[in-house]
Design a protein around this motif. Sequence first.
Motif, PDB file in Angstrom:
ATOM      1  N   GLN A  52      -2.748  13.907  -5.683  1.00  0.00           N
ATOM      2  CA  GLN A  52      -2.645  12.635  -4.970  1.00  0.00           C
ATOM      3  C   GLN A  52      -2.248  11.493  -5.904  1.00  0.00           C
ATOM      4  O   GLN A  52      -1.471  10.612  -5.548  1.00  0.00           O
ATOM      5  CB  GLN A  52      -3.978  12.303  -4.295  1.00  0.00           C
ATOM      6  CG  GLN A  52      -4.308  13.225  -3.150  1.00  0.00           C
ATOM      7  CD  GLN A  52      -5.651  12.897  -2.528  1.00  0.00           C
ATOM      8  OE1 GLN A  52      -6.077  11.748  -2.547  1.00  0.00           O
ATOM      9  NE2 GLN A  52      -6.304  13.896  -1.965  1.00  0.00           N
ATOM     10  N   ASN A  56       0.802   8.599  -5.692  1.00  0.00           N
ATOM     11  CA  ASN A  56       0.357   7.208  -5.679  1.00  0.00           C
ATOM     12  C   ASN A  56       0.924   6.427  -6.861  1.00  0.00           C
ATOM     13  O   ASN A  56       1.387   5.295  -6.707  1.00  0.00           O
ATOM     14  CB  ASN A  56      -1.169   7.125  -5.692  1.00  0.00           C
ATOM     15  CG  ASN A  56      -1.771   7.569  -4.379  1.00  0.00           C
ATOM     16  OD1 ASN A  56      -1.095   7.625  -3.361  1.00  0.00           O
ATOM     17  ND2 ASN A  56      -3.046   7.919  -4.401  1.00  0.00           N
ATOM     18  N   THR A  57       0.894   7.025  -8.037  1.00  0.00           N
ATOM     19  CA  THR A  57       1.418   6.364  -9.230  1.00  0.00           C
ATOM     20  C   THR A  57       2.927   6.169  -9.114  1.00  0.00           C
ATOM     21  O   THR A  57       3.443   5.079  -9.386  1.00  0.00           O
ATOM     22  CB  THR A  57       1.085   7.181 -10.493  1.00  0.00           C
ATOM     23  OG1 THR A  57      -0.321   7.342 -10.574  1.00  0.00           O
ATOM     24  CG2 THR A  57       1.604   6.487 -11.742  1.00  0.00           C
ATOM     25  N   THR A  59       4.873   6.029  -6.403  1.00  0.00           N
ATOM     26  CA  THR A  59       5.257   5.043  -5.389  1.00  0.00           C
ATOM     27  C   THR A  59       4.864   3.628  -5.809  1.00  0.00           C
ATOM     28  O   THR A  59       5.577   2.671  -5.510  1.00  0.00           O
ATOM     29  CB  THR A  59       4.641   5.372  -4.017  1.00  0.00           C
ATOM     30  OG1 THR A  59       3.221   5.486  -4.145  1.00  0.00           O
ATOM     31  CG2 THR A  59       5.218   6.653  -3.455  1.00  0.00           C
ATOM     32  N   THR A  60       3.767   3.488  -6.515  1.00  0.00           N
ATOM     33  CA  THR A  60       3.356   2.168  -6.989  1.00  0.00           C
ATOM     34  C   THR A  60       4.361   1.614  -7.999  1.00  0.00           C
ATOM     35  O   THR A  60       4.760   0.444  -7.919  1.00  0.00           O
ATOM     36  CB  THR A  60       1.947   2.219  -7.620  1.00  0.00           C
ATOM     37  OG1 THR A  60       1.027   2.664  -6.631  1.00  0.00           O
ATOM     38  CG2 THR A  60       1.528   0.870  -8.149  1.00  0.00           C
ATOM     39  N   ILE A  61       4.782   2.447  -8.923  1.00  0.00           N
ATOM     40  CA  ILE A  61       5.758   2.010  -9.924  1.00  0.00           C
ATOM     41  C   ILE A  61       7.075   1.640  -9.269  1.00  0.00           C
ATOM     42  O   ILE A  61       7.653   0.583  -9.552  1.00  0.00           O
ATOM     43  CB  ILE A  61       5.954   3.105 -11.000  1.00  0.00           C
ATOM     44  CG1 ILE A  61       4.697   3.223 -11.852  1.00  0.00           C
ATOM     45  CG2 ILE A  61       7.175   2.809 -11.868  1.00  0.00           C
ATOM     46  CD1 ILE A  61       4.677   4.440 -12.762  1.00  0.00           C
ATOM     47  N   THR A  63       7.627   0.777  -6.139  1.00  0.00           N
ATOM     48  CA  THR A  63       7.434  -0.422  -5.320  1.00  0.00           C
ATOM     49  C   THR A  63       7.395  -1.675  -6.187  1.00  0.00           C
ATOM     50  O   THR A  63       8.029  -2.683  -5.864  1.00  0.00           O
ATOM     51  CB  THR A  63       6.138  -0.315  -4.498  1.00  0.00           C
ATOM     52  OG1 THR A  63       6.219   0.840  -3.665  1.00  0.00           O
ATOM     53  CG2 THR A  63       5.922  -1.545  -3.644  1.00  0.00           C
ATOM     54  N   PHE A  64       6.675  -1.619  -7.286  1.00  0.00           N
ATOM     55  CA  PHE A  64       6.565  -2.758  -8.197  1.00  0.00           C
ATOM     56  C   PHE A  64       7.946  -3.186  -8.699  1.00  0.00           C
ATOM     57  O   PHE A  64       8.302  -4.364  -8.656  1.00  0.00           O
ATOM     58  CB  PHE A  64       5.646  -2.393  -9.366  1.00  0.00           C
ATOM     59  CG  PHE A  64       5.454  -3.480 -10.364  1.00  0.00           C
ATOM     60  CD1 PHE A  64       4.609  -4.543 -10.100  1.00  0.00           C
ATOM     61  CD2 PHE A  64       6.127  -3.449 -11.584  1.00  0.00           C
ATOM     62  CE1 PHE A  64       4.426  -5.558 -11.033  1.00  0.00           C
ATOM     63  CE2 PHE A  64       5.949  -4.459 -12.516  1.00  0.00           C
ATOM     64  CZ  PHE A  64       5.095  -5.515 -12.242  1.00  0.00           C
TER      65      PHE A  64
END
Length: 126
Positions: A52, A56-57, A59-61, A63-64
């Motif tokens: 997971q 999450n990591t 998509t966060t990167i 998105t940022f």
Amino acid sequence: MRKERHKKSLFYKLTSNTAEAVGSPVASILAFSVIIVWAITGPLFKFSDTWQLCINTGTTIVTFLMVFLIQNSQNRDAKAVQLKLDELIRSSSSAHNEIIDVEESSQEELEQLAKDYSKLANNSQK
């Protein structure tokens, strides 16, 4: 008459090319494929916390970074549109030149201008 273009900065080239690439159908298919592969591998990794954390990591990167890329593109586009509108206002003899650079006005000034133009529109319809 051909206009000479200014040399574009490395940052401009990078952001423009990246925005074009990530907005393409290939990029969408690639992103969707990554999600499918991640979902399929869930049972293989027993839906672990690490499994997971990977999505999450990632998509966060993404998105940022995309927030800044999108904001840069929107700022550049908005400025170009504003300059074109200013030129149209300036070139029209019947236009109100005082609204050139109106985007620099305070919120209160913009609200007052909106009221004034609303009155003008109502008066012209009568």
